[in-house]
Design a protein around this motif. Structure first.
Motif, PDB file in Angstrom:
ATOM      1  N   LEU A  67       0.808  -1.230   0.000  1.00  0.00           N
ATOM      2  CA  LEU A  67       0.000   0.000   0.000  1.00  0.00           C
ATOM      3  C   LEU A  67       0.837   1.275   0.000  1.00  0.00           C
ATOM      4  CD1 LEU A  67      -2.725  -1.091   2.578  1.00  0.00           C
ATOM      5  CD2 LEU A  67      -2.993  -0.851   0.104  1.00  0.00           C
ATOM      6  N   CYS A  68       2.111   1.132   0.270  1.00  0.00           N
ATOM      7  CA  CYS A  68       2.961   2.318   0.372  1.00  0.00           C
ATOM      8  C   CYS A  68       3.250   2.909  -1.011  1.00  0.00           C
ATOM      9  CB  CYS A  68       4.264   1.936   1.072  1.00  0.00           C
ATOM     10  SG  CYS A  68       5.434   3.290   1.176  1.00  0.00           S
ATOM     11  N   ILE A  69       3.046   4.213  -1.130  1.00  0.00           N
ATOM     12  CA  ILE A  69       3.253   4.863  -2.424  1.00  0.00           C
ATOM     13  C   ILE A  69       4.442   5.830  -2.398  1.00  0.00           C
ATOM     14  CG2 ILE A  69       0.847   4.621  -3.190  1.00  0.00           C
ATOM     15  CD1 ILE A  69       0.497   7.616  -2.353  1.00  0.00           C
ATOM     16  N   CYS A  70       5.385   5.557  -1.508  1.00  0.00           N
ATOM     17  CA  CYS A  70       6.566   6.417  -1.384  1.00  0.00           C
ATOM     18  C   CYS A  70       7.234   6.677  -2.728  1.00  0.00           C
ATOM     19  CB  CYS A  70       7.600   5.781  -0.475  1.00  0.00           C
ATOM     20  SG  CYS A  70       7.314   6.105   1.240  1.00  0.00           S
ATOM     21  N   GLY A  71       7.344   5.642  -3.534  1.00  0.00           N
ATOM     22  CA  GLY A  71       7.994   5.793  -4.838  1.00  0.00           C
ATOM     23  C   GLY A  71       7.310   6.865  -5.668  1.00  0.00           C
ATOM     24  N   GLU A 108      -2.480  11.291  -0.108  1.00  0.00           N
ATOM     25  CA  GLU A 108      -3.145  10.399  -1.065  1.00  0.00           C
ATOM     26  C   GLU A 108      -2.897   8.929  -0.758  1.00  0.00           C
ATOM     27  OE1 GLU A 108      -2.488  11.600  -5.253  1.00  0.00           O
ATOM     28  OE2 GLU A 108      -2.118  13.585  -4.414  1.00  0.00           O
ATOM     29  N   CYS A 109      -1.985   8.657   0.134  1.00  0.00           N
ATOM     30  CA  CYS A 109      -1.732   7.260   0.515  1.00  0.00           C
ATOM     31  C   CYS A 109      -2.879   6.788   1.412  1.00  0.00           C
ATOM     32  CB  CYS A 109      -0.412   7.143   1.259  1.00  0.00           C
ATOM     33  SG  CYS A 109      -0.147   5.530   1.977  1.00  0.00           S
ATOM     34  N   SER A 110      -3.408   5.580   1.119  1.00  0.00           N
ATOM     35  CA  SER A 110      -4.602   5.117   1.826  1.00  0.00           C
ATOM     36  C   SER A 110      -4.361   4.858   3.313  1.00  0.00           C
ATOM     37  CB  SER A 110      -5.150   3.852   1.153  1.00  0.00           C
ATOM     38  OG  SER A 110      -4.164   2.849   1.215  1.00  0.00           O
ATOM     39  N   ALA A 166      -2.761   3.598   9.509  1.00  0.00           N
ATOM     40  CA  ALA A 166      -1.861   2.482   9.805  1.00  0.00           C
ATOM     41  C   ALA A 166      -0.407   2.931   9.790  1.00  0.00           C
ATOM     42  CB  ALA A 166      -2.074   1.361   8.789  1.00  0.00           C
ATOM     43  N   CYS A 167      -0.112   3.980   9.014  1.00  0.00           N
ATOM     44  CA  CYS A 167       1.268   4.458   8.916  1.00  0.00           C
ATOM     45  C   CYS A 167       1.417   5.806   9.610  1.00  0.00           C
ATOM     46  CB  CYS A 167       1.671   4.557   7.444  1.00  0.00           C
ATOM     47  SG  CYS A 167       3.384   5.063   7.216  1.00  0.00           S
ATOM     48  N   LYS A 168       2.189   5.811  10.675  1.00  0.00           N
ATOM     49  CA  LYS A 168       2.451   7.016  11.472  1.00  0.00           C
ATOM     50  C   LYS A 168       3.916   7.009  11.874  1.00  0.00           C
ATOM     51  CE  LYS A 168      -1.790   6.422  13.982  1.00  0.00           C
ATOM     52  NZ  LYS A 168      -2.484   6.389  15.197  1.00  0.00           N
ATOM     53  N   ILE A 196       5.277   2.550   8.102  1.00  0.00           N
ATOM     54  CA  ILE A 196       5.164   1.411   7.193  1.00  0.00           C
ATOM     55  C   ILE A 196       6.160   1.593   6.047  1.00  0.00           C
ATOM     56  CG2 ILE A 196       3.618   0.144   5.612  1.00  0.00           C
ATOM     57  CD1 ILE A 196       2.670  -0.106   8.465  1.00  0.00           C
ATOM     58  N   GLY A 197       6.239   2.807   5.564  1.00  0.00           N
ATOM     59  CA  GLY A 197       7.129   3.066   4.442  1.00  0.00           C
ATOM     60  C   GLY A 197       8.248   4.005   4.825  1.00  0.00           C
ATOM     61  N   SER A 198       9.138   4.216   3.861  1.00  0.00           N
ATOM     62  CA  SER A 198      10.359   4.967   4.132  1.00  0.00           C
ATOM     63  C   SER A 198      10.109   6.430   4.468  1.00  0.00           C
ATOM     64  CB  SER A 198      11.283   4.868   2.928  1.00  0.00           C
ATOM     65  OG  SER A 198      10.618   5.311   1.777  1.00  0.00           O
ATOM     66  N   ALA A 255       9.052  12.949   3.634  1.00  0.00           N
ATOM     67  CA  ALA A 255       7.893  13.746   3.210  1.00  0.00           C
ATOM     68  C   ALA A 255       6.636  13.392   4.012  1.00  0.00           C
ATOM     69  CB  ALA A 255       7.652  13.555   1.718  1.00  0.00           C
ATOM     70  N   CYS A 256       6.368  12.104   4.186  1.00  0.00           N
ATOM     71  CA  CYS A 256       5.140  11.713   4.907  1.00  0.00           C
ATOM     72  C   CYS A 256       5.198  12.158   6.370  1.00  0.00           C
ATOM     73  CB  CYS A 256       4.921  10.209   4.803  1.00  0.00           C
ATOM     74  SG  CYS A 256       4.559   9.673   3.122  1.00  0.00           S
ATOM     75  N   ALA A 257       6.383  12.012   6.974  1.00  0.00           N
ATOM     76  CA  ALA A 257       6.525  12.424   8.376  1.00  0.00           C
ATOM     77  C   ALA A 257       6.329  13.933   8.506  1.00  0.00           C
ATOM     78  CB  ALA A 257       7.895  12.019   8.914  1.00  0.00           C
TER      79      ALA A 257
HETATM   80  S1  SF4 Z   1       5.423   6.114   4.168  1.00  0.00           S
HETATM   81 FE1  SF4 Z   1       3.426   5.528   4.969  1.00  0.00          FE
HETATM   82  S2  SF4 Z   1       2.069   7.245   4.497  1.00  0.00           S
HETATM   83 FE2  SF4 Z   1       3.903   7.464   3.227  1.00  0.00          FE
HETATM   84  S3  SF4 Z   1       3.378   6.474   1.310  1.00  0.00           S
HETATM   85 FE3  SF4 Z   1       4.422   4.929   2.536  1.00  0.00          FE
HETATM   86  S4  SF4 Z   1       2.782   3.889   3.654  1.00  0.00           S
HETATM   87 FE4  SF4 Z   1       1.882   5.756   2.826  1.00  0.00          FE
END
Ligand code: SF4
Lengths: 95, 372
Positions: free
Chosen positions: B322-326, B337-339, B344-346, B351-353, B361-363
């Motif tokens: 589910l991770c769209i980091c790429g 936009e990541c589901s 689930a990802c904090k 969950i992802g990088s 970026a997500c953080a």
């Molecule tokens: S790091 Fe977490 S929030 Fe960011 S794209 Fe990956 S899974 Fe989604």
């Protein structure tokens, strides 16, 4: 995150190839391995990254940046200042 | 009770200068016929942009794509597993920097390893390894080296000391990467929307601005090397927009107080002495040829990756489905936009990088999201 606070060289230890620098009132010993021998002098301003001098910065620029920090330096006690300095250059990426 | 670092940053922002730049950028941006997508390569810039709400100060036709410049975020799981496995060896002290200790590998993070009894230490400088090695003569200290061009010379300096002083119990596990190759890889992707780059600050202090020359010259992408402070970033954005308005495409340095064209030559020589280019698999971006550094063969006896080769996992491990980091790194998507963003990802359970380090970026969106 890197705030890149300029540090001032207060002493150079030629034997160990290290320098003592003052970063916003906090004194630390840093490595000079990445600098050409003889390129640094007491009073020079430098940027520090994970324990090493990374480069020398122009005094005028350094003083300009430091001015901003000076305004707040008095508001912080020793411990906070130390923590702030540590954190500001503790950016492993330093990208 | 004194001020926290947070307040220090707040005080550091010169609101009037920032506003003046915002106005200038707006006036120039009106003259543009299209949207400009700027990638800030460095995670430090991502942090500044989010923290100071710079995105909201920009006109709607100036957009940002958050780049891969955070060494913790781009570390693939299999490399973290290396660190995890090494830390579990008898008589090994595993040493590393920064947020690395929190990043989950496939069997856990280094923090988990530590809670299970492994001797994992987080240090401020690679030089701290010297002290640890001296105090623990019967143990092997493995330095798990991470970082871009900025940090590589410090690892080289550590090795230089180890070699010169013949220190028997320090080994390196090298995970150094370089900036131009991922920049090249990103813009080679047809779907990539990047029009210009905000060049990293401290990478450029070491490598010089010369490493970006090919981007305006051969790829038609302007580069402005920027400092870290919000005023620096605003000025750099303004410089980029100006280039588009004037139909120019060049390399400029806003962060002149610290960056020269040639960079720190001594540091570059030091890197060249101990390291050579190697392929690296980036978390979120995949394999990028010659985008990493490894120890030269003649230093095999210091290379933990070779010495412990038999026990280190080799299989690449993919990111969560589910991770769209790429896609985020390519500008095809933004973190919200990541589901599973923020659910689930904090930061406490990345969950992802891009959620791992505060420079990801997500953080950054998670922390300062209320500003968007
Ligand atoms: S790091 Fe977490 S929030 Fe960011 S794209 Fe990956 S899974 Fe989604």
């Amino acid at each position: 995150m890197c705030l890149s606070i300029p540090s001032k060289i207060i002493k150079i230890d030629k034997e160990k190839n290290t320098a003592f620098v003052d970063t916003m009132g906090v004194t630390r010993e840093v490595g000079l391995d990445l600098m050409e021998e003889g390129s640094l002098h007491v009073g020079d301003y430098v940027l520090i990254h994970i324990g090493f001098v990374m480069n020398k910065i122009d005094e005028e620029d350094a003083l300009e940046s430091l001015k901003v920090y000076r305004e707040i330096i008095d508001k912080m006690d020793e411990e906070d200042r130390f923590a702030a300095v540590r954190e500001s250059d503790n950016c492993p990426s330093g990208a | 009770m004194g001020l926290e670092l947070k307040n220090l940053y707040d005080d550091f922002r010169d609101a009037n200068t920032i506003k003046a730049y915002a106005k200038l950028i707006k006036e120039d941006a009106i003259k543009l016929s299209k949207t400009i997508n700027i990638m800030e390569v460095c995670g430090g810039h991502t942090h500044t942009i989010m923290k100071y709400g710079i995105l909201q100060l920009l006109p709607s036709n100036i957009k940002f794509v958050h780049g891969p410049g955070c060494p913790v975020c781009i570390m693939p799981k299999e490399r973290i597993d290396h660190a995890y496995v090494l830390s579990g060896q008898e008589n090994v002290i595993l040493v590393t920097l920064g947020d690395m200790i929190k990043v989950p590998g496939s069997s856990g993070s280094l923090q988990d390893a530590r809670s299970k009894g492994a001797d994992v230490r987080f240090v401020y400088s690679p030089l701290d390894c010297l002290k640890i090695a001296k105090e623990n003569p019967t143990k092997t200290v493995i330095f798990f080296a991470i970082g871009f061009e900025t940090t590589t010379p410090m690892t080289a300096a550590l090795l230089d000391t180890v070699v010169k002083q013949n220190i028997p119990n320090i080994l390196l596990h090298v995970n150094h990467v370089t900036v131009p190759e991922p920049m090249r890889a990103l813009i080679s992707d047809e779907a990539c929307i990047i029009d210009a780059f905000l060049g990293p600050s401290h990478v450029s202090v070491i490598s010089g601005s010369k490493i970006y020359e090919e981007f305006p010259r051969e790829r038609g992408k302007p580069v402005v090397v920027s400092g870290f402070e919000p005023v620096d970033v605003m000025q750099s954005i303004s410089m980029i927009v100006k280039q588009f308005v004037e139909n120019k495409c060049k390399l400029e340095v806003q962060y002149k107080r610290a960056v020269s064209y040639e960079g720190n030559m001594k540091a570059q020589v030091m890197i060249g002495k101990y390291f050579q280019k190697a392929d690296f698999r980036w978390r979120g971006l995949g394999d990028i040829p010659m985008s990493g550094l490894r120890l030269k063969d003649e230093y095999d006896r210091y290379n933990a990756e070779k010495i412990y080769d038999a026990i280190l996992p080799k299989q690449p491990i993919d990111d969560h489905k589910l991770c769209i980091c790429g896609d985020i790194l390519k500008g095809k998507a933004t973190p919200p936009e990541c589901s599973i963003f923020g659910t689930a990802c904090k930061p406490t359970n990345p969950i992802g990088s891009c959620m791992v380090s505060s420079e990801g970026a997500c953080a950054a969106y998670y922390k300062y999201g209320n500003l968007i």
